[in-house]
Design a protein around this motif. Structure first.
Motif, PDB file in Angstrom:
ATOM      1  N   GLU A  90       6.891  60.229  78.461  1.00 44.25           N
ATOM      2  CA  GLU A  90       6.888  60.316  79.926  1.00 44.25           C
ATOM      3  C   GLU A  90       7.497  61.609  80.440  1.00 44.25           C
ATOM      4  OE1 GLU A  90       8.624  56.828  81.643  1.00 44.25           O
ATOM      5  OE2 GLU A  90       7.412  55.484  80.403  1.00 44.25           O
ATOM      6  N   THR A  91       8.627  62.007  79.860  1.00 48.22           N
ATOM      7  CA  THR A  91       9.340  63.187  80.374  1.00 48.22           C
ATOM      8  C   THR A  91       9.114  64.435  79.527  1.00 48.22           C
ATOM      9  OG1 THR A  91      11.345  62.705  79.113  1.00 48.22           O
ATOM     10  CG2 THR A  91      11.158  61.696  81.302  1.00 48.22           C
ATOM     11  N   GLY A  92       8.671  64.266  78.278  1.00 45.85           N
ATOM     12  CA  GLY A  92       8.496  65.405  77.389  1.00 45.85           C
ATOM     13  C   GLY A  92       9.797  65.908  76.789  1.00 45.85           C
ATOM     14  N   LYS A  93      10.912  65.264  77.115  1.00 41.99           N
ATOM     15  CA  LYS A  93      12.215  65.691  76.591  1.00 41.99           C
ATOM     16  C   LYS A  93      12.435  65.148  75.185  1.00 41.99           C
ATOM     17  CE  LYS A  93      14.556  65.954  81.048  1.00 41.99           C
ATOM     18  NZ  LYS A  93      15.678  65.486  81.849  1.00 41.99           N
ATOM     19  N   LYS A  94      13.269  65.895  74.441  1.00 40.24           N
ATOM     20  CA  LYS A  94      13.669  65.451  73.115  1.00 40.24           C
ATOM     21  C   LYS A  94      14.602  64.249  73.260  1.00 40.24           C
ATOM     22  CE  LYS A  94      12.211  68.615  70.059  1.00 40.24           C
ATOM     23  NZ  LYS A  94      11.279  68.266  69.023  1.00 40.24           N
ATOM     24  N   ARG A  95      14.388  63.232  72.432  1.00 42.78           N
ATOM     25  CA  ARG A  95      15.244  62.049  72.412  1.00 42.78           C
ATOM     26  C   ARG A  95      15.734  61.847  70.986  1.00 42.78           C
ATOM     27  NH1 ARG A  95      14.576  57.997  76.363  1.00 42.78           N
ATOM     28  NH2 ARG A  95      16.472  57.340  75.323  1.00 42.78           N
ATOM     29  N   SER A  96      16.844  61.156  70.847  1.00 45.24           N
ATOM     30  CA  SER A  96      17.348  60.844  69.514  1.00 45.24           C
ATOM     31  C   SER A  96      18.112  59.524  69.555  1.00 45.24           C
ATOM     32  CB  SER A  96      18.259  61.958  68.993  1.00 45.24           C
ATOM     33  OG  SER A  96      19.393  62.088  69.808  1.00 45.24           O
ATOM     34  N   LYS A  97      18.205  58.904  68.391  1.00 46.95           N
ATOM     35  CA  LYS A  97      18.898  57.631  68.284  1.00 46.95           C
ATOM     36  C   LYS A  97      19.491  57.537  66.885  1.00 46.95           C
ATOM     37  CE  LYS A  97      18.097  52.865  69.365  1.00 46.95           C
ATOM     38  NZ  LYS A  97      17.107  51.899  69.811  1.00 46.95           N
ATOM     39  N   LEU A  98      20.765  57.169  66.817  1.00 43.22           N
ATOM     40  CA  LEU A  98      21.443  56.970  65.548  1.00 43.22           C
ATOM     41  C   LEU A  98      21.346  55.495  65.184  1.00 43.22           C
ATOM     42  CD1 LEU A  98      23.093  58.616  63.503  1.00 43.22           C
ATOM     43  CD2 LEU A  98      25.137  57.947  64.755  1.00 43.22           C
ATOM     44  N   LYS A  99      20.902  55.204  63.961  1.00 44.41           N
ATOM     45  CA  LYS A  99      20.771  53.819  63.523  1.00 44.41           C
ATOM     46  C   LYS A  99      21.277  53.688  62.099  1.00 44.41           C
ATOM     47  CE  LYS A  99      16.100  54.114  61.686  1.00 44.41           C
ATOM     48  NZ  LYS A  99      14.736  53.608  61.765  1.00 44.41           N
ATOM     49  N   ILE A 100      21.312  52.471  61.605  1.00 52.61           N
ATOM     50  CA  ILE A 100      21.728  52.177  60.244  1.00 52.61           C
ATOM     51  C   ILE A 100      20.503  51.745  59.447  1.00 52.61           C
ATOM     52  CG2 ILE A 100      23.211  50.762  58.769  1.00 52.61           C
ATOM     53  CD1 ILE A 100      24.767  52.479  60.829  1.00 52.61           C
ATOM     54  N   VAL A 101      20.318  52.310  58.269  1.00 54.08           N
ATOM     55  CA  VAL A 101      19.312  51.823  57.328  1.00 54.08           C
ATOM     56  C   VAL A 101      20.087  51.002  56.296  1.00 54.08           C
ATOM     57  CG1 VAL A 101      17.567  52.415  55.623  1.00 54.08           C
ATOM     58  CG2 VAL A 101      17.812  53.796  57.696  1.00 54.08           C
ATOM     59  N   ALA A 102      19.835  49.688  56.285  1.00 56.49           N
ATOM     60  CA  ALA A 102      20.597  48.778  55.431  1.00 56.49           C
ATOM     61  C   ALA A 102      20.130  48.857  53.993  1.00 56.49           C
ATOM     62  CB  ALA A 102      20.466  47.346  55.940  1.00 56.49           C
ATOM     63  N   GLU A 103      21.094  48.876  53.087  1.00 55.94           N
ATOM     64  CA  GLU A 103      20.817  48.793  51.666  1.00 55.94           C
ATOM     65  C   GLU A 103      21.183  47.410  51.147  1.00 55.94           C
ATOM     66  OE1 GLU A 103      23.110  52.147  50.452  1.00 55.94           O
ATOM     67  OE2 GLU A 103      21.663  53.556  51.300  1.00 55.94           O
ATOM     68  N   VAL A 104      22.170  46.772  51.782  1.00 59.30           N
ATOM     69  CA  VAL A 104      22.582  45.403  51.466  1.00 59.30           C
ATOM     70  C   VAL A 104      22.728  44.660  52.791  1.00 59.30           C
ATOM     71  CG1 VAL A 104      24.415  43.949  50.507  1.00 59.30           C
ATOM     72  CG2 VAL A 104      23.828  46.103  49.389  1.00 59.30           C
ATOM     73  N   LEU A 105      22.159  43.458  52.849  1.00 63.22           N
ATOM     74  CA  LEU A 105      22.298  42.593  54.016  1.00 63.22           C
ATOM     75  C   LEU A 105      22.740  41.234  53.509  1.00 63.22           C
ATOM     76  CD1 LEU A 105      21.812  42.241  57.098  1.00 63.22           C
ATOM     77  CD2 LEU A 105      19.550  41.369  56.496  1.00 63.22           C
ATOM     78  N   GLN A 106      23.961  40.844  53.841  1.00 63.35           N
ATOM     79  CA  GLN A 106      24.527  39.577  53.377  1.00 63.35           C
ATOM     80  C   GLN A 106      24.613  38.619  54.548  1.00 63.35           C
ATOM     81  OE1 GLN A 106      25.864  38.871  50.114  1.00 63.35           O
ATOM     82  NE2 GLN A 106      26.024  36.785  50.846  1.00 63.35           N
ATOM     83  N   PHE A 107      24.001  37.444  54.406  1.00 61.08           N
ATOM     84  CA  PHE A 107      24.091  36.427  55.450  1.00 61.08           C
ATOM     85  C   PHE A 107      25.479  35.811  55.397  1.00 61.08           C
ATOM     86  CE2 PHE A 107      19.951  37.500  55.439  1.00 61.08           C
ATOM     87  CZ  PHE A 107      18.947  36.581  55.142  1.00 61.08           C
TER      88      PHE A 107
END
Length: 155
Positions: A90-107
């Motif tokens: 919509e705006t043409g601006k650069k966007r960014s987002k920091l996230k986690i890529v899980a290697e272990v997920l324990q319930f």
């Protein structure tokens, strides 16, 4: 210089897990996690400071998360930070987002007598069963899953 990209979090899911599939059929799951921290305010009253984190899980872990987890459930996540960048349509601006890529997920136990089954459904985390041929834990998809996608990383 040494580098380390490791994240350990315990929190509660903010939504039910959502799973989609790459063109090659690899499952990719998106989780929202709320992590609380107890802090004292200026009046010596305890309050919760909440941080919301986006988590990505791959393979069997993503499918098991969708099958067994629901909003509010506690989980332990071990993974790495990843910065996603894109151009806003919509705006043409650069966007960014920091996230986690899980290697272990324990319930974690749900407080209602439910067990803390790991994402793999066994007694150990996904990453402890290397003899299986399917991608485990937060393993990245095969490079061929993303053929045709551009990569702007200069190394």
């Amino acid at each position: 210089m040494a580098n380390l990209n490791k994240v350990l979090l315990i929190g509660n899911l903010t939504k039910d897990p959502e799973v989609r599939y790459t063109p090659k059929g690899t499952a990719v799951g998106d989780l929202g996690l709320a992590v609380n921290r107890r802090v004292k305010d200026s009046n010596d009253n305890w309050t919760d400071e909440t941080t919301f984190v986006d988590i990505t899980v791959w393979g069997n872990t993503a499918e098991n998360a969708q099958k067994y987890l629901t909003k509010g459930r506690g989980v332990f996540v071990e993974g790495r930070l990843q910065l996603d960048t894109w151009d806003d349509r919509e705006t043409g601006k650069k966007r960014s987002k920091l996230k986690i890529v899980a290697e272990v997920l324990q319930f974690l136990p749900d407080g209602k007598g439910g067990g803390g089954r790991p994402a793999g459904g066994g007694g150990a985390s996904q990453s402890s069963t290397p003899s299986q041929s399917a991608p485990q834990g937060g393993s990245a998809a095969e490079p061929s899953d993303f053929d045709g996608e551009e990569d702007d990383i200069p190394f």
